[in-house]
Every structure is written in C-alpha cells, then in structure tokens.
Design a protein around this motif. Structure first.
Motif, PDB file in Angstrom:
ATOM      1  N   ASP A 152       0.872  -1.286  -0.044  1.00 53.06           N
ATOM      2  CA  ASP A 152       0.009   0.001   0.065  1.00 53.06           C
ATOM      3  C   ASP A 152       0.790   1.323  -0.028  1.00 53.06           C
ATOM      4  O   ASP A 152       0.346   2.456   0.072  1.00 53.06           O
ATOM      5  N   GLU A 153       2.163   0.985  -0.057  1.00 50.74           N
ATOM      6  CA  GLU A 153       3.001   2.482  -0.267  1.00 50.74           C
ATOM      7  C   GLU A 153       3.443   2.511  -1.410  1.00 50.74           C
ATOM      8  O   GLU A 153       4.123   3.779  -1.653  1.00 50.74           O
ATOM      9  N   ALA A 154       3.143   1.690  -2.389  1.00 49.17           N
ATOM     10  CA  ALA A 154       3.488   1.832  -3.915  1.00 49.17           C
ATOM     11  C   ALA A 154       2.237   2.275  -4.727  1.00 49.17           C
ATOM     12  O   ALA A 154       1.120   2.148  -3.818  1.00 49.17           O
ATOM     13  N   ARG A 155       2.431   2.780  -5.670  1.00 47.40           N
ATOM     14  CA  ARG A 155       1.138   3.301  -6.507  1.00 47.40           C
ATOM     15  C   ARG A 155       1.333   2.847  -7.995  1.00 47.40           C
ATOM     16  O   ARG A 155       2.385   2.543  -8.454  1.00 47.40           O
ATOM     17  N   TRP A 156       0.071   2.902  -8.532  1.00 48.06           N
ATOM     18  CA  TRP A 156       0.018   2.695 -10.106  1.00 48.06           C
ATOM     19  C   TRP A 156       0.594   3.954 -10.935  1.00 48.06           C
ATOM     20  O   TRP A 156       0.181   5.132 -10.563  1.00 48.06           O
ATOM     21  N   VAL A 157       1.110   3.545 -11.956  1.00 49.74           N
ATOM     22  CA  VAL A 157       1.481   4.830 -12.853  1.00 49.74           C
ATOM     23  C   VAL A 157       1.337   3.951 -14.159  1.00 49.74           C
ATOM     24  O   VAL A 157       1.839   2.968 -14.578  1.00 49.74           O
ATOM     25  N   LYS A 158       0.931   4.722 -15.187  1.00 52.97           N
ATOM     26  CA  LYS A 158       0.800   4.330 -16.622  1.00 52.97           C
ATOM     27  C   LYS A 158       1.612   5.397 -17.598  1.00 52.97           C
ATOM     28  O   LYS A 158       1.363   6.504 -17.464  1.00 52.97           O
ATOM     29  N   HIS A 159       2.375   5.016 -18.368  1.00 53.06           N
ATOM     30  CA  HIS A 159       3.613   5.907 -19.152  1.00 53.06           C
ATOM     31  C   HIS A 159       3.320   5.764 -20.759  1.00 53.06           C
ATOM     32  O   HIS A 159       3.470   4.474 -21.101  1.00 53.06           O
ATOM     33  N   LYS A 160       2.804   6.535 -21.394  1.00 56.72           N
ATOM     34  CA  LYS A 160       2.311   6.341 -22.888  1.00 56.72           C
ATOM     35  C   LYS A 160       1.866   5.305 -23.144  1.00 56.72           C
ATOM     36  O   LYS A 160       0.602   4.837 -22.414  1.00 56.72           O
ATOM     37  N   ARG A 161       2.265   4.394 -24.188  1.00 49.86           N
ATOM     38  CA  ARG A 161       1.463   3.284 -24.538  1.00 49.86           C
ATOM     39  C   ARG A 161       1.957   1.997 -23.811  1.00 49.86           C
ATOM     40  O   ARG A 161       1.784   0.928 -24.144  1.00 49.86           O
ATOM     41  N   LYS A 162       2.751   2.216 -22.576  1.00 50.64           N
ATOM     42  CA  LYS A 162       3.144   1.066 -21.806  1.00 50.64           C
ATOM     43  C   LYS A 162       2.040   0.617 -20.926  1.00 50.64           C
ATOM     44  O   LYS A 162       1.507   1.340 -20.432  1.00 50.64           O
ATOM     45  N   PRO A 163       2.111  -0.623 -20.474  1.00 50.57           N
ATOM     46  CA  PRO A 163       1.362  -1.278 -19.616  1.00 50.57           C
ATOM     47  C   PRO A 163       1.481  -0.373 -18.178  1.00 50.57           C
ATOM     48  O   PRO A 163       2.524   0.075 -17.737  1.00 50.57           O
ATOM     49  N   ALA A 164       0.340  -0.144 -17.525  1.00 48.64           N
ATOM     50  CA  ALA A 164       0.478   0.281 -16.064  1.00 48.64           C
ATOM     51  C   ALA A 164       1.311  -0.540 -15.266  1.00 48.64           C
ATOM     52  O   ALA A 164       1.373  -1.822 -15.202  1.00 48.64           O
ATOM     53  N   VAL A 165       2.116   0.173 -14.406  1.00 49.45           N
ATOM     54  CA  VAL A 165       2.768  -0.621 -13.186  1.00 49.45           C
ATOM     55  C   VAL A 165       2.699  -0.010 -11.945  1.00 49.45           C
ATOM     56  O   VAL A 165       2.392   1.091 -11.721  1.00 49.45           O
ATOM     57  N   HIS A 166       2.713  -1.203 -10.874  1.00 52.45           N
ATOM     58  CA  HIS A 166       2.177  -0.849  -9.606  1.00 52.45           C
ATOM     59  C   HIS A 166       3.593  -0.905  -8.849  1.00 52.45           C
ATOM     60  O   HIS A 166       4.542  -2.026  -8.982  1.00 52.45           O
ATOM     61  N   GLY A 167       4.236   0.418  -8.576  1.00 53.95           N
ATOM     62  CA  GLY A 167       5.807   0.146  -7.824  1.00 53.95           C
ATOM     63  C   GLY A 167       6.270   1.622  -7.470  1.00 53.95           C
ATOM     64  O   GLY A 167       5.458   2.416  -6.959  1.00 53.95           O
TER      65      GLY A 167
END
Length: 311
Positions: A152-167
């Motif tokens: 729960d200290e990590a967060r989701w992020v999505k960059h351009k056309r890449k898959p979303a990452v939780h980290g």
C-alpha cells in the motif's frame, strides 16, 4: 555487544593456489573502517548468539546485488566460494551467516534509516577517486515494479503506451562524464518527475541535462538553487513558420538527448544485471534500501572500470 571474530585464520581452500578475483580489487576501493563506524550500533544476532560483524553483512548484501542472489543463494555461495569469503573477511575455516542474518540486518538498516548515509559515504569515497572536474549532471527516473500489488506504499502509474505498473520510482542524478550515481530520491511511482527530481540533484551540478518531464518551473528553480544551469528538453518554441520552429527545437534538444541518454545505461545495468526489475520487499523504506544498495554496487563496479581505463 558480543560479536563474532572472523578472518583470524589463513585462507586455505584445499591447498589450491589462490586465484585473483575482481572482488579483491573492489575490496580495495573503499575504506571499510569508516563504513564499520556507520554500522557500529547495529547488532542483529539471533537470540543468545554473538552478532556477525555488520560490515561483513553489508559486503554480503553487495554480493547479492552483483550476482543477483536471494538470501538463500547468498548464504550458500558465501559458505562455498573462496572469493566471496575473502571479500567479506571470512577465513576458510570461519562459519558464515545463515539467510536469516541478512533479513535481520536489512531490518536494522531500514529501522535506522542508514541506507542514505551508507550511499552518501561510499559514493563520496568513489567520487574522490573517479571524478576530477565536475561539468554536468544527468537527471532521470526509472519505474520499478513492487514486490506485491498489495504493497500500500506503492502506486500505479501508466506511461504513454506501456502497460500500467504498480511500484516505485527512483529519481537519479548522475555525473555527466563518468555516469557515477551521485544522488537518489525514491518515491511512489505516481509522483511527477518535476516534483521529485530536485531531490536527486547533487550540490553544484553544473549543466543539468533532463528530458521534457522536468521542464516545469519547480525543477528549474531547484537546479538554480543548487547552483546549476538547466538544460532540459523542450516541446515547443516560437518561430516564423513550422520549418524554422522545428529547426530551433532540434538545435536545442538533440545535444541534450545525446548527453542525457547516458543515464539509460545506468538503469539498464541495474535491471538486466543487478536484479532491480522488481522490488524484493514491501514498503518504501525497503524499496529505498534495495535501490541504494544497487547504486552503491553499480558505483563500485563503475569506478573500478574508470580507474582501469585511466591506468
């Protein structure tokens, strides 16, 4: 505080002639006595047992980075490999730590927040050997997946056309000439580069080369406050027509791209060779420890290469 004494006996491994290892050269790069002082208050022994020397455990964690080893594999390799024993200070007859010793040691480092002090101290020694004249700084960030989507200290992020990452995201400031990492700021992955990038700036950074994610005034102000000059990729300029405007953009951006791109090799080494494709443990504090241990290990190897070329 009761501690084990190691390295008192001669190194003997079946009568075989001692073979030189790059680890022997790496061991000579650092004044380990100063590292031992930073770790002096740590005792992470199992109940009723003498503690392992903390500097030996710290060296073992660097081995885990260089060879991408889990705690179990690290304990096995340290028991078996002569070069690992020498690097950590164990003689051929000494017992070596079990995997739980590394777990307790990491917990002690994160509890005391020593990852930043260790990184700063070791890096200062290495910079003194490798950096002669400071001309510029490369700033960029890399996203590292969390150990679990339940962190729960990590967060989701999505960059351009890449898959979303939780980290998490490691914001890095590296010397423009040597590519030694000088500063690190670790944040949840959704923190904007321009907001966190100022924490990755060393003092007197010179020209600061960064991509367009850092083009906001907050980062520019942080660069100037440190005594540096922003050299940031821009996405728009004024011109009389499209052709003139594109020419001006290319003239400004291409030299920055050419220099800034050097930092991608740092991230590539971290992820391909040192196992930083994913955070191993939960929480921001342990993520910061893993990232800074990786940066220390990288800086030591990089310094050895720089000195070998200069010799």
């Amino acid at each position: 505080m009761s501690r084990r004494r190691i390295g008192r006996e001669s190194f003997g491994f079946g009568g075989a002639e001692r073979r030189h290892s790059s680890l022997d050269d790496l061991a000579k790069l650092i004044d380990w006595a100063s590292v031992d002082q930073w770790l002096a208050d740590i005792s992470c022994a199992a109940k009723g047992e003498p503690a392992w020397p903390p500097v030996a455990l710290f060296k073992a964690l660097l081995l885990a980075v260089w060879y991408d080893l889990s705690d179990v594999k690290l304990a096995e390799a340290l028991d078996d490999r002569a070069s690992f024993r020498r690097f950590c200070g164990f003689s051929g007859a000494d017992p070596t730590p079990e995997r739980t010793a590394f777990v307790r040691f990491r917990k002690a480092l994160t509890t005391r927040g020593l990852d930043e002090a260790l990184f700063d101290g070791v890096t200062a020694q290495l910079k003194g050997k490798a950096i002669r004249v400071k001309t510029g700084t490369l700033v960029d960030a890399t996203i590292i997946a969390s150990a679990s989507k339940g962190d729960d200290e990590a967060r989701w992020v999505k960059h351009k056309r890449k898959p979303a990452v939780h980290g998490f995201k490691a914001h890095v400031g590296a010397d423009a000439d040597t590519a030694l990492v000088e500063e690190i700021a670790v944040a949840p992955a959704n923190v904007h580069d321009g907001k966190a990038g100022g924490d990755a700036l060393p003092d007197d950074p010179g020209h600061v080369f960064a991509d367009s994610a850092y083009r906001g005034e907050m980062f520019r102000a942080a660069v100037r406050a440190k005594g540096g000059t922003p050299r940031i990729v821009t996405t728009h300029m004024w011109g009389r027509d499209e052709e003139e405007t594109q020419a001006k953009l290319d003239a400004w951006n291409q030299p920055i791209h050419r220099i800034r791109g050097r930092i991608e090799k740092v991230f590539g080494t971290w992820k391909r060779s040192y196992g930083l494709r994913r955070i191993r443990w939960l929480g921001l504090a342990k993520a910061s420890l893993q990232i800074r241990l990786t940066a220390i290990a990288y800086n030591m190897r990089r310094t050895l290469s720089i000195l070998a070329v200069a010799a």
